[in-house]
Enzyme design. Structure first.
Site, short mmCIF file in Angstrom:
data_model
loop_
_atom_site.label_atom_id
_atom_site.label_comp_id
_atom_site.label_asym_id
_atom_site.label_seq_id
_atom_site.Cartn_x
_atom_site.Cartn_y
_atom_site.Cartn_z
CG MET A 1 -18.86 13.70 32.14
SD MET A 1 -18.26 13.26 30.51
CE MET A 1 -19.65 12.27 29.93
CB CYS A 2 -13.85 14.09 36.10
SG CYS A 2 -14.72 12.77 36.99
CD GLU A 3 -13.62 21.16 34.11
OE1 GLU A 3 -12.54 21.77 33.95
OE2 GLU A 3 -14.73 21.72 34.07
CG ASN A 108 -13.58 14.33 31.23
OD1 ASN A 108 -13.53 14.78 30.10
ND2 ASN A 108 -14.65 14.39 31.97
#
Length: 262
Positions: A1-3, A108
């Site tokens: 996943m994103c941050e 996120n």
């Protein structure tokens, strides 16, 4: 996943130290190679940089790292694509206007059934669940408050309810700002630290860099940094609870909302 990376401060402050560690996670110490972006609120204005390439190799990211832009509020994001192609239109943070202010948002997580969320005046430009959810959020806030509410608590409570609805559809960690307040909502992972006098030293976890904040601050400064995962390895970060919304201004928490079951 994103941050996610965010900052709220009571004086114009640069985020070069934190951003240095953060950008290494974009294809260096982390797998988030699908774009990055950062937004600054400064002196009543708004400045934004976005790039669909890995931040660890980005000349634009190096510019931000070496150019001390001073701001009260910062939101940044590094992307690991799940929904939507790797392209500029799908790169966070996203921005929309409301009440004459630029609202900035980064997310996120990943949502299910997001195409069924009701939209009104705001429409996505790209093809991500993140931007679609942002348009839903902004539409709900504007529908209930065509003008800025006299009591901001009513707005914050509505925002928390909308975030809880989105959390029910998957993972929804959020940073959102109108340039005055910074909102952070935790679905699974989000941590924060507030630095104030007496200041000390900090060591980045993702890069060989140390800073002594005493050399760069005054005794009146208050600076809070938020990140998906703590950026330093010698400080005590506070992890947010699932379903928790924090409202920040000038580096301090003004309000806290918890899920009804808490």
């Amino acid at each position: 996943m994103c941050e996610l990376l965010g900052m709220s401060a009571n004086v114009p402050t640069d985020i070069c130290f934190s951003f240095t560690g953060f950008l290494h996670r974009g294809g260096g110490t982390g797998p988030h190679r699908d774009g990055w972006g950062i937004a600054f609120y400064e002196e009543g204005g708004y400045r934004e940089f976005r790039d669909p390439h890995p931040s660890v190799d980005s000349p634009i990211a190096r510019l931000i790292r070496d150019y001390p832009i001073k701001s009260h509020v910062v939101i940044s994001h590094i992307r690991q694509a799940n929904v939507g192609q790797v392209r500029l239109a799908n790169t966070h943070p996203f921005t929309r206007e409301m009440w004459g202010r630029p609202w900035c948002y980064a997310h996120n997580g990943q949502l299910e059934g997001w195409q069924g969320l009701p939209l009104s005046v705001y429409r996505p430009v790209g093809s991500t669940d993140s931007e679609y959810a942002f348009c839903y959020l902004m539409g709900e806030l504007r529908r209930h408050f065509p003008e800025p509410p006299e009591d901001p608590q009513a707005l914050w409570s509505l925002l928390h309810r909308c975030c809880e609805r989105l959390r029910g559809q998957g993972v929804f960690n959020l940073l959102l700002s109108d340039g005055v307040y910074l909102y952070s909502f935790c679905s699974t992972k989000l941590a924060h630290i507030t630095r104030r006098a007496p200041f000390g030293e900090a060591n980045l976890s993702d890069a060989e860099l140390n800073v002594n904040f005493v050399e760069h601050t005054t005794e009146h400064d208050v600076v809070s940094v938020l990140a998906t995962e703590p950026l330093t390895d010698n400080e005590d970060w506070v992890r947010m609870c699932p379903g928790e919304l924090l409202v920040w201004r000038d580096g301090e928490v003004l309000a806290r909302f918890l899920p009804a079951s808490a």
